[in-house]
Design a protein around this motif. Structure first.
Motif, PDB file in Angstrom:
ATOM      1  N   CYS A 171       0.833  -1.212   0.000  1.00  0.00           N
ATOM      2  CA  CYS A 171       0.000   0.000   0.000  1.00  0.00           C
ATOM      3  C   CYS A 171       0.865   1.259   0.000  1.00  0.00           C
ATOM      4  O   CYS A 171       0.557   2.234  -0.707  1.00  0.00           O
ATOM      5  CB  CYS A 171      -0.923  -0.005   1.216  1.00  0.00           C
ATOM      6  N   VAL A 172       1.949   1.233   0.779  1.00  0.00           N
ATOM      7  CA  VAL A 172       2.846   2.389   0.813  1.00  0.00           C
ATOM      8  C   VAL A 172       3.496   2.589  -0.549  1.00  0.00           C
ATOM      9  O   VAL A 172       3.578   3.715  -1.069  1.00  0.00           O
ATOM     10  CB  VAL A 172       3.920   2.212   1.902  1.00  0.00           C
TER      11      VAL A 172
ATOM     12  N   ILE B  90      -2.873  -0.728 -15.782  1.00  0.00           N
ATOM     13  CA  ILE B  90      -1.425  -0.556 -15.614  1.00  0.00           C
ATOM     14  C   ILE B  90      -0.670  -1.884 -15.627  1.00  0.00           C
ATOM     15  O   ILE B  90       0.295  -2.038 -16.391  1.00  0.00           O
ATOM     16  CB  ILE B  90      -1.118   0.253 -14.333  1.00  0.00           C
ATOM     17  N   PRO B  91      -1.065  -2.883 -14.812  1.00  0.00           N
ATOM     18  CA  PRO B  91      -0.250  -4.109 -14.771  1.00  0.00           C
ATOM     19  C   PRO B  91      -0.257  -4.921 -16.049  1.00  0.00           C
ATOM     20  O   PRO B  91       0.674  -5.681 -16.301  1.00  0.00           O
ATOM     21  CB  PRO B  91      -0.861  -4.905 -13.612  1.00  0.00           C
TER      22      PRO B  91
ATOM     23  N   GLY C 251       8.605 -14.281  -6.015  1.00  0.00           N
ATOM     24  CA  GLY C 251       7.812 -13.524  -5.047  1.00  0.00           C
ATOM     25  C   GLY C 251       7.899 -12.027  -5.291  1.00  0.00           C
ATOM     26  O   GLY C 251       6.899 -11.308  -5.165  1.00  0.00           O
ATOM     27  N   THR C 252       9.084 -11.537  -5.665  1.00  0.00           N
ATOM     28  CA  THR C 252       9.248 -10.116  -5.957  1.00  0.00           C
ATOM     29  C   THR C 252       8.477  -9.712  -7.205  1.00  0.00           C
ATOM     30  O   THR C 252       7.888  -8.622  -7.267  1.00  0.00           O
ATOM     31  CB  THR C 252      10.742  -9.778  -6.130  1.00  0.00           C
TER      32      THR C 252
ATOM     33  N   PHE D  66       1.370  -6.820  -7.878  1.00  0.00           N
ATOM     34  CA  PHE D  66       0.314  -6.484  -6.921  1.00  0.00           C
ATOM     35  C   PHE D  66       0.326  -4.985  -6.628  1.00  0.00           C
ATOM     36  O   PHE D  66      -0.741  -4.355  -6.517  1.00  0.00           O
ATOM     37  CB  PHE D  66       0.500  -7.280  -5.631  1.00  0.00           C
ATOM     38  N   ILE D  67       1.517  -4.404  -6.516  1.00  0.00           N
ATOM     39  CA  ILE D  67       1.627  -2.956  -6.313  1.00  0.00           C
ATOM     40  C   ILE D  67       1.000  -2.210  -7.495  1.00  0.00           C
ATOM     41  O   ILE D  67       0.238  -1.247  -7.314  1.00  0.00           O
ATOM     42  CB  ILE D  67       3.098  -2.549  -6.150  1.00  0.00           C
ATOM     43  N   ARG D  68       1.282  -2.670  -8.701  1.00  0.00           N
ATOM     44  CA  ARG D  68       0.729  -2.013  -9.878  1.00  0.00           C
ATOM     45  C   ARG D  68      -0.775  -2.249  -9.992  1.00  0.00           C
ATOM     46  O   ARG D  68      -1.497  -1.411 -10.540  1.00  0.00           O
ATOM     47  CB  ARG D  68       1.465  -2.504 -11.132  1.00  0.00           C
TER      48      ARG D  68
END
Length: 440
Positions: free
Chosen positions: A162-163, A271-272, A314-315, A321-323
């Motif tokens: 979220c950050v 976006i993703p 995982g990264t 997920f951030i996108r």
């Protein structure tokens, strides 16, 4: 009108042109002329390279003085590049406006811009933009610290995502400022910082963004000219498109349900999936190695930071997920100002009227300003794209007055209503399509 020829058959720079009429032998179907400050430029070479230039009828003439001035803060610098394209000037009896554009609105808008210049509203508060960059860097640091200190469990991971999504959204608004040349007086410094922010902080391409975004600004909400409303048959927008699709019995998707499937394929995937693929392919296809290097620097930094906590796979999932989160933020903010407005074919309005028809505002508050990157002042931003965003609220009252003088609607609404209007607009367009599909 008169047209002169220089040596070797080229048109003379002292020729006079009558753009409203054709004279056989001198006008070709492939001619494309641009008129700025009554000077005529031959832009056929540019139009062949531009996807937008390949659309529309041949032998086009455009008087774009207000658009030209809106996009270029340093007019003298840009005229150096236009000089080789100069082929003449308008005949003395020719008006400087075409397609029946309102001269009264145009003159009043130019007076408004002059007033904005006299009020120093194009002057930048550099501390403002430095603080914006600082709070983005601070969020990137906080995100790393959360995982480093609390570990890679579900709660710290969700909080970190979220950050970082917030950081990405704010970096998106900040690169928008530099892309519009609204921070530094020197264009080259804006371009350099733009590449750093969109490339190193976001992993995207400055050239891709410029090519796409300035087409949107030049002709907002105009079919075949604004790439932001090119929905690849996924959605029908406005009133004209759904009626056309319905009459032609086009049904790529059940558009009467588009306000429902919007939640599944709009905010989550733009976006993703779509943008990410389009950006990478554009850089490779155009051999844009500088932008590609900037983008690679982002991925190197991101993976070197988070692979120790999540591993490579995982990264990669973490990044997407951030996108995914950022995409929701981006879509809702950008569409609340445009998709609810008129979306149609080009009516060749004057600059002021065309921008007001396609944009609306959201009420000002500290949160709304921050949340939207000051795109809650979308009207003022479209009228003055090089104005620093911290000054948009200062010119807004004058824009409202000009709208009231000429009877042009100036729409401003609360944030929640603006977001809900997206769904209402999609539902209305979908119903128009269904009615036309069934009954016309």
């Amino acid at each position: 009108g008169k047209q002169g020829r220089g040596r070797g058959g080229a048109r003379s720079a002292h020729a006079h042109f009558s753009l409203g009429r054709k004279s056989s032998g001198n006008n070709l179907r492939t001619d494309k002329w641009l008129v700025v400050d009554r000077k005529v430029y031959n832009v056929i070479a540019w139009s062949k390279r531009s996807p937008e230039g390949r659309q529309g009828p041949a032998s086009q003439v455009s008087s774009l003085q207000d658009a030209f001035r809106a996009f270029h803060p340093d007019l003298e610098f840009v005229r150096k590049f236009l000089k080789p394209l100069l082929i003449g000037e308008l005949a003395p009896e020719e008006p400087s406006l075409d397609h029946g554009k309102s001269s009264d609105i145009t003159e009043d808008f130019r007076a408004l811009k002059k007033a904005a210049e006299d009020m120093n509203l194009f002057q930048t508060n550099h501390l403002f933009f430095l603080l914006l960059l600082a709070h983005i860097v601070a969020m990137e640091s906080i995100a790393w610290f959360i995982v480093f200190y609390f570990g890679n469990g579900w709660v710290p991971t969700l909080l970190t995502a979220c950050v970082l999504a917030t950081s990405q959204a704010q970096a998106g608004w900040l690169q928008h400022d530099y892309g519009h040349l609204s921070v530094y007086k020197k264009s080259k410094w804006n371009h350099l910082v733009h590449k750093f922010i969109i490339g190193h902080l976001k992993g995207a391409s400055a050239n891709w963004w410029n090519h796409r975004h300035f087409q949107h600004h030049a002709k907002p909400n105009i079919f075949h000219k604004d790439p932001d409303i090119k929905m690849l048959h996924v959605f029908v927008l406005g009133e004209w498109q759904p009626l056309e699709y319905g009459k032609k019995k086009l049904k790529y998707l059940p558009y009467n349900h588009q306000h429902e499937y919007f939640f599944l394929i709009g905010p989550p995937l733009l976006i993703p999936m779509y943008f990410q693929y389009q950006i990478i392919m554009t850089m490779v296809r155009r051999k844009d190695w500088v932008d590609l290097a900037w983008a690679i620097s982002y991925y190197v930094r991101f993976f070197s930071t988070y692979v120790p906590f999540y591993g490579v796979l995982g990264t990669l999932l973490f990044l997407n997920f951030i996108r995914f989160l950022e995409s929701h933020w981006f879509v809702w903010v950008t569409q609340m100002n445009h998709i609810v407005m008129e979306i149609n074919l080009d009516h060749y309005r004057d600059w002021f009227s065309s921008q007001l028809a396609a944009t609306c505002n959201v009420e000002q508050s500290f949160f709304n300003d921050w949340f939207s990157g000051h795109l809650n002042f979308q009207i003022e931003h479209h009228l003055f794209p090089t104005m620093p965003r911290h000054n948009l609220h200062k010119i807004a009252p004058l824009v409202k007055s000009l709208c009231a003088k000429h009877g042009i609607p100036y729409q401003e609404k609360p944030l929640l209503q603006a977001l809900l209007d997206i769904i209402r607009s999609l539902k209305k367009s979908g119903q128009l399509w269904l009615d036309a599909y069934l009954h016309k």
